[in-house]
Write a protein that holds these residues in place. Structure first.
Motif, PDB file in Angstrom:
ATOM      1  N   LYS A  50       0.839  -1.370  -0.558  1.00  0.00           N
ATOM      2  CA  LYS A  50      -0.244  -0.156   0.093  1.00  0.00           C
ATOM      3  C   LYS A  50       0.709   1.022   0.172  1.00  0.00           C
ATOM      4  CE  LYS A  50      -4.202  -1.769   2.418  1.00  0.00           C
ATOM      5  NZ  LYS A  50      -5.255  -1.628   3.624  1.00  0.00           N
ATOM      6  N   PRO A  51       0.577   2.264  -0.059  1.00  0.00           N
ATOM      7  CA  PRO A  51       0.925   3.533  -0.531  1.00  0.00           C
ATOM      8  C   PRO A  51       1.175   4.149   0.767  1.00  0.00           C
ATOM      9  CG  PRO A  51      -0.977   3.828  -1.974  1.00  0.00           C
ATOM     10  CD  PRO A  51      -1.240   2.430  -1.059  1.00  0.00           C
ATOM     11  N   CYS A  52       3.117   4.862   1.091  1.00  0.00           N
ATOM     12  CA  CYS A  52       2.627   5.267   2.219  1.00  0.00           C
ATOM     13  C   CYS A  52       3.452   6.298   2.364  1.00  0.00           C
ATOM     14  CB  CYS A  52       4.075   3.983   3.386  1.00  0.00           C
ATOM     15  SG  CYS A  52       5.074   3.181   2.886  1.00  0.00           S
ATOM     16  N   SER A  53       3.127   6.806   3.397  1.00  0.00           N
ATOM     17  CA  SER A  53       4.119   8.030   3.105  1.00  0.00           C
ATOM     18  C   SER A  53       5.424   8.129   3.396  1.00  0.00           C
ATOM     19  CB  SER A  53       3.174   9.470   4.240  1.00  0.00           C
ATOM     20  OG  SER A  53       4.799  10.244   4.159  1.00  0.00           O
ATOM     21  N   HIS A  54       6.686   8.774   3.208  1.00  0.00           N
ATOM     22  CA  HIS A  54       7.581   8.808   3.213  1.00  0.00           C
ATOM     23  C   HIS A  54       8.491  10.197   2.683  1.00  0.00           C
ATOM     24  CE1 HIS A  54      12.498   7.515   3.644  1.00  0.00           C
ATOM     25  NE2 HIS A  54      12.222   6.794   4.024  1.00  0.00           N
ATOM     26  N   PRO A  57       9.449   9.251  -2.526  1.00  0.00           N
ATOM     27  CA  PRO A  57       7.919   9.577  -3.429  1.00  0.00           C
ATOM     28  C   PRO A  57       7.014   8.428  -4.085  1.00  0.00           C
ATOM     29  CG  PRO A  57       9.816  11.165  -4.567  1.00  0.00           C
ATOM     30  CD  PRO A  57      10.527  10.002  -3.830  1.00  0.00           C
ATOM     31  N   ASP A  58       5.851   8.662  -3.966  1.00  0.00           N
ATOM     32  CA  ASP A  58       4.828   7.144  -3.712  1.00  0.00           C
ATOM     33  C   ASP A  58       6.275   5.526  -3.773  1.00  0.00           C
ATOM     34  OD1 ASP A  58       4.126   9.225  -5.616  1.00  0.00           O
ATOM     35  OD2 ASP A  58       5.311   8.670  -7.349  1.00  0.00           O
ATOM     36  N   LYS A  59       6.144   5.939  -2.683  1.00  0.00           N
ATOM     37  CA  LYS A  59       6.782   4.333  -1.821  1.00  0.00           C
ATOM     38  C   LYS A  59       5.359   3.517  -1.678  1.00  0.00           C
ATOM     39  CE  LYS A  59       9.163   2.356   2.337  1.00  0.00           C
ATOM     40  NZ  LYS A  59      10.229   1.688   1.124  1.00  0.00           N
ATOM     41  N   GLN A  60       5.854   2.224  -2.031  1.00  0.00           N
ATOM     42  CA  GLN A  60       4.692   0.438  -1.664  1.00  0.00           C
ATOM     43  C   GLN A  60       5.097   0.370  -0.259  1.00  0.00           C
ATOM     44  OE1 GLN A  60       1.730   0.271  -2.865  1.00  0.00           O
ATOM     45  NE2 GLN A  60       1.957   2.321  -4.244  1.00  0.00           N
ATOM     46  N   CYS A  61       4.640   0.437   1.145  1.00  0.00           N
ATOM     47  CA  CYS A  61       4.728  -0.380   1.757  1.00  0.00           C
ATOM     48  C   CYS A  61       4.403  -2.156   1.669  1.00  0.00           C
ATOM     49  CB  CYS A  61       4.966   0.371   3.342  1.00  0.00           C
ATOM     50  SG  CYS A  61       5.810   1.733   3.818  1.00  0.00           S
ATOM     51  N   ASN A  79       2.416  -0.585   8.234  1.00  0.00           N
ATOM     52  CA  ASN A  79       2.831  -0.455   7.318  1.00  0.00           C
ATOM     53  C   ASN A  79       4.130  -0.393   7.595  1.00  0.00           C
ATOM     54  OD1 ASN A  79       1.454   1.144   5.066  1.00  0.00           O
ATOM     55  ND2 ASN A  79       1.101   2.717   5.870  1.00  0.00           N
TER      56      ASN A  79
END
Length: 288
Positions: A203-207, A211-215, A238
């Motif tokens: 799922k997308p996760c804020s980092h 940018p656009d990181k998937q966790c 996440n």
């Protein structure tokens, strides 16, 4: 009467010449080196270099500190043993821990006891899993490894930047392995054993830096001494870190046995923990 200069030189030359002739004619001292050679250095000579350390002096500590991957294998005639390289991308690997050796990157995982005495490594009877492999070369690989890694083997091991382990069996087969440090060696001690269930989809996760990181979606689960799940699993969350040795496949749910290490030197913007895959306990394809 004054003598000519030549008559004055004769007495001065006679004595050194006589001494030189006597030295040439006297019997040779057996302890004295031949002319032109330097005297041999003896053990009693304080200038003598220290004796070379045995290549297996630290084998007991060296073996469990590394993963050992096969790089060279030759028979008694010096011919390469091709059957041992059925998986060029994943060489046969040995791991030593707690008096046991495990063999991986074969068709089936194998393990057995071992003892080390001086330069002799003795391997006990190996047990293995019973998984069938479609590739006949992989099936044959198990038999080839079992045949050559059995009984008493002569061992030589060297440390350094690129540790090396050489095992020679009674038939003259010579197997050379290269060592890479284990996670416990790299992180300065044993890790904490945990189990993580990894969901089938990321799922997308804020980092801030990616940018656009998937966790990965993970939750911690627990097992009792009999290998049965116990208690309630944790909440899905996440997972921002990486799991060394694990590659996620979308649509596949996995339960992972992981060793978690605490870093002493934490890189900037990194977790204080490092996660290393030990094994996949469960794996299931999940339909969308």
């Amino acid at each position: 009467m004054r003598l000519p200069p030549s008559r004055l030189l004769l007495p001065a030359l006679a004595l050194p010449l006589a001494l030189a002739l006597a030295a040439c004619n006297r019997p040779a001292d057996p302890a004295e080196p031949p002319p032109g050679e330097l005297p041999a250095t003896t053990a009693a000579d304080p200038a003598a270099p220290p004796p070379m350390e045995s290549p297996v002096a630290d084998a007991a500590a060296l073996l469990p500190a590394h993963h050992w991957k096969l790089t060279t294998a030759t028979d008694a005639q010096g011919q390469r043993i091709e059957a041992l390289f059925a998986r060029p991308d994943a060489p046969v690997q040995l791991d030593f821990a707690d008096g046991r050796v495990s063999v991986s990157n074969t068709c089936n995982r194998m393990a057995g006891g071992f003892t080390l005495e001086g330069t002799t490594l003795t391997l006990g009877q190996m047990a293995s899993t019973l998984m069938a492999c479609a590739d006949p070369k992989l099936t044959a690989l198990d038999a080839e490894v079992g045949k050559r890694l059995a009984g008493a083997l002569t061992l030589a091991a060297t440390a350094g930047d690129t540790p090396e382990l050489v095992l020679t069996n009674a038939g003259g087969d010579r197997l050379v392995f290269q060592g890479t440090p284990t996670a416990a060696t790299r992180f300065g001690g044993p890790g904490e054993r945990i189990f993580l269930e990894v969901g089938p989809e990321t799922k997308p996760c804020s980092h801030p830096l990616i940018p656009d990181k998937q966790c990965l979606q993970v939750r911690e689960i627990r097992f009792d001494g009999n290998g049965l799940r116990t208690g309630e699993p944790g909440e899905w969350q996440n997972f921002f870190d990486e799991i060394e040795g694990y590659t996620h496949q979308p649509g596949v749910r996995n339960v992972l046995r992981i060793d978690r290490y605490t870093r002493t030197d934490v890189p900037a913007d990194a977790s204080r923990h490092a996660y290393v895959l030990d094994m996949v306990v469960e794996s299931e394809q999940v339909k969308p």
